[in-house]
Design a protein around this motif. Structure first.
Motif, PDB file in Angstrom:
ATOM      1  N   ASN A  38       0.799  -1.230   0.000  1.00 66.42           N
ATOM      2  CA  ASN A  38       0.000   0.000   0.000  1.00 66.42           C
ATOM      3  C   ASN A  38       0.835   1.286   0.000  1.00 66.42           C
ATOM      4  OD1 ASN A  38       1.029   0.056   2.591  1.00 66.42           O
ATOM      5  ND2 ASN A  38      -0.953   0.087   3.653  1.00 66.42           N
ATOM      6  N   LEU A  39       2.167   1.171  -0.020  1.00 68.05           N
ATOM      7  CA  LEU A  39       2.980   2.377   0.176  1.00 68.05           C
ATOM      8  C   LEU A  39       3.600   2.895  -1.126  1.00 68.05           C
ATOM      9  CD1 LEU A  39       4.780   1.573   3.564  1.00 68.05           C
ATOM     10  CD2 LEU A  39       2.817   3.067   3.147  1.00 68.05           C
ATOM     11  N   ASP A  77      -5.957  -2.370   0.964  1.00 64.24           N
ATOM     12  CA  ASP A  77      -5.472  -3.426   1.865  1.00 64.24           C
ATOM     13  C   ASP A  77      -6.501  -4.550   1.998  1.00 64.24           C
ATOM     14  OD1 ASP A  77      -2.907  -2.616   2.432  1.00 64.24           O
ATOM     15  OD2 ASP A  77      -3.482  -1.391   4.158  1.00 64.24           O
ATOM     16  N   SER A  95      -0.090  -4.561   8.032  1.00 65.66           N
ATOM     17  CA  SER A  95      -0.075  -4.336   9.480  1.00 65.66           C
ATOM     18  C   SER A  95      -0.790  -5.490  10.177  1.00 65.66           C
ATOM     19  CB  SER A  95      -0.796  -3.027   9.793  1.00 65.66           C
ATOM     20  OG  SER A  95      -1.135  -2.984  11.167  1.00 65.66           O
ATOM     21  N   ILE A  98      -4.521  -4.870  10.851  1.00 65.86           N
ATOM     22  CA  ILE A  98      -5.505  -5.060   9.777  1.00 65.86           C
ATOM     23  C   ILE A  98      -5.674  -6.563   9.523  1.00 65.86           C
ATOM     24  CG2 ILE A  98      -6.092  -4.484   7.392  1.00 65.86           C
ATOM     25  CD1 ILE A  98      -4.322  -1.980   7.659  1.00 65.86           C
ATOM     26  N   ASN A 152       6.952  -0.138  10.328  1.00 68.97           N
ATOM     27  CA  ASN A 152       6.188   1.008   9.863  1.00 68.97           C
ATOM     28  C   ASN A 152       6.606   2.183  10.751  1.00 68.97           C
ATOM     29  OD1 ASN A 152       4.352   2.804   8.824  1.00 68.97           O
ATOM     30  ND2 ASN A 152       2.528   1.623   9.262  1.00 68.97           N
ATOM     31  N   ARG A 155       3.547   5.790  15.727  1.00 70.68           N
ATOM     32  CA  ARG A 155       2.577   6.622  15.017  1.00 70.68           C
ATOM     33  C   ARG A 155       2.327   7.958  15.721  1.00 70.68           C
ATOM     34  NH1 ARG A 155       0.163   2.880  11.179  1.00 70.68           N
ATOM     35  NH2 ARG A 155      -1.550   4.315  10.785  1.00 70.68           N
ATOM     36  N   ARG A 176      -9.393   9.572  10.797  1.00 72.47           N
ATOM     37  CA  ARG A 176      -9.295   8.332  10.036  1.00 72.47           C
ATOM     38  C   ARG A 176      -8.426   7.341  10.802  1.00 72.47           C
ATOM     39  NH1 ARG A 176      -4.517   5.364   7.872  1.00 72.47           N
ATOM     40  NH2 ARG A 176      -5.544   3.665   6.768  1.00 72.47           N
ATOM     41  N   TRP A 183      -7.876  -0.445  16.251  1.00 70.32           N
ATOM     42  CA  TRP A 183      -7.719   0.999  16.023  1.00 70.32           C
ATOM     43  C   TRP A 183      -8.999   1.754  16.378  1.00 70.32           C
ATOM     44  CZ3 TRP A 183      -3.678  -0.291  12.115  1.00 70.32           C
ATOM     45  CH2 TRP A 183      -2.537   0.516  12.250  1.00 70.32           C
ATOM     46  N   ASN A 216      -0.112   8.364  11.616  1.00 70.62           N
ATOM     47  CA  ASN A 216       0.852   7.528  10.898  1.00 70.62           C
ATOM     48  C   ASN A 216       2.267   7.924  11.319  1.00 70.62           C
ATOM     49  OD1 ASN A 216       0.701   5.414   8.763  1.00 70.62           O
ATOM     50  ND2 ASN A 216      -0.985   6.669   8.005  1.00 70.62           N
ATOM     51  N   ASP A 241       3.765   0.182  14.964  1.00 69.35           N
ATOM     52  CA  ASP A 241       3.121  -0.618  13.926  1.00 69.35           C
ATOM     53  C   ASP A 241       4.170  -1.194  12.979  1.00 69.35           C
ATOM     54  OD1 ASP A 241       0.927  -1.646  12.447  1.00 69.35           O
ATOM     55  OD2 ASP A 241       0.998   0.061  11.070  1.00 69.35           O
TER      56      ASP A 241
END
Ligand code: X2X
Length: 337
Positions: A38-39, A77, A95, A98, A152, A155, A176, A183, A216, A241
């Motif tokens: 996803n990055l 994701d 992660s 998730i 990651n 955060r 978000r 989360w 993040n 994370d």
């Protein structure tokens, strides 16, 4: 690799051309596997993954070709998790929080304010906690997680409206969070109104002000250019994370033992280097991001922890994970309740 007259002849005899000038491999790979994430391509996870893929091609003499699809090219994701489980893609980084939709134990690394520093993180994840989580990922999600989790980072909270100094500032904030019960639960306990949104939609949601903020690590805030749509960054370090490097189990087992050995060795080595990249970036990026217009502030962790304790967050998650798993976590973090 040393090319001798004999290996060249053996290769030619088998109808295989080995190395071309420049190190490319002429024959079609035996195993062409997709790795999706996803990055953005500039994030260290992708930089080190590209090096890993070349190293794998070289060491397997072209037999294994890992193709990388960054930045949600193959879906969100949620969609990529379904793809890696069905075999539509062979590799995926995700992660643990998730991933917990299919392997609940994997969320345990995200308990708020659990890890005090990286030393505790790597002791836990390269130690008994990691072993436990990987076994659960295999048993519950039928996915093979490589031994070394990729970083990651710790955060931080960003917002377009105001700095967050204490838990009070979070009251009613529309924020978000990634798609994960841990989360949502944590940010509800902190008094916000969390919205579960996949990373692929985050920039647009912040730009449209569907949500005021997000959280993040600095390396992601920078690589995904979130500073363009966020003003304030509050250094909360509220959770650590990481990304498990996951393989579809049948695709993994299709690789002969020697190739599996090379791939896992190279993936784990890349993770080790990526961890260093992230530690450095997260230490130096504040200055860069401030130059790009973000306003930073420190946040005192005690008010956040107090609010979460009061809301029953720790007791609830201890009951969900079970006291044995919780005790394994606390061996590395110290007592959390
Ligand atoms: O979705 C996020 O916020 C990210 C990029 O940090 C994860 O992949 C968990």
């Amino acid at each position: 690799m040393e090319l001798t007259r004999r290996t060249v002849l053996a290769g030619a005899g088998a109808g295989v051309i080995g190395l071309q000038a420049g190190g490319a491999f002429a024959q079609k790979a035996e195993f062409t596997y997709k790795y999706a994430n996803n990055l953005p391509p500039t994030h260290p996870m992708n930089v080190r993954a590209r090096e890993m893929a070349s190293a794998v091609r070289a060491e397997t003499r072209g037999r294994v070709d890992i193709q990388i699809f960054p930045q949600n090219q193959l879906g969100s994701d949620t969609e990529m998790l379904a793809l890696v489980r069905s075999g539509g893609i062979e590799f995926f980084t995700l992660s643990g929080l998730i991933l917990s939709s299919v392997a609940p134990a994997a969320a345990i690394t995200g308990v708020g304010f659990a890890f005090p520093n990286y030393e505790a993180v790597w002791s836990a994840l390269d130690g008994e906690l990691g072993t436990y989580i990987r076994a659960e990922i295999l048993a519950k999600a039928d996915l093979v997680a490589m031994d070394r989790i990729w970083d990651n980072g710790f955060r931080q909270i960003t917002s377009s409206t105001k700095p967050i100094r204490s838990a009070e500032d979070l009251g009613g904030m529309k924020i978000r969070v990634p798609v994960s019960p841990m989360w949502s639960s944590m940010f509800r306990a902190l008094g916000t109104v969390p919205a579960s949104i996949n990373f692929s939609e985050v920039y647009a949601a912040l730009q449209a002000k569907t949500v005021e903020g997000q959280e993040n690590p600095l390396a992601v805030i920078d690589a995904a250019k979130l500073y363009e749509v966020q003003k304030y960054c509050s250094l909360t370090h509220h959770m650590w994370d990481g990304f498990w490097f996951l393989a579809n189990r049948s695709a993994w087992e299709r690789l002969p033992q020697d190739l599996r050995g090379i791939v896992s060795k190279r993936v784990n080595a890349a993770a080790t280097v990526e961890r260093i990249d992230i530690a450095i970036l997260n230490a130096i990026l504040q200055k860069d991001l401030a130059n790009k217009g973000m306003i930073f502030n420190q946040a005192a962790p005690d008010s956040f922890r107090g609010r979460m304790r009061q809301a029953g967050f720790y007791a609830e998650w201890k009951a969900k994970f079970g006291s044995q798993a919780w005790a394994t976590l606390e061996r590395y973090t110290g007592k959390l309740i």
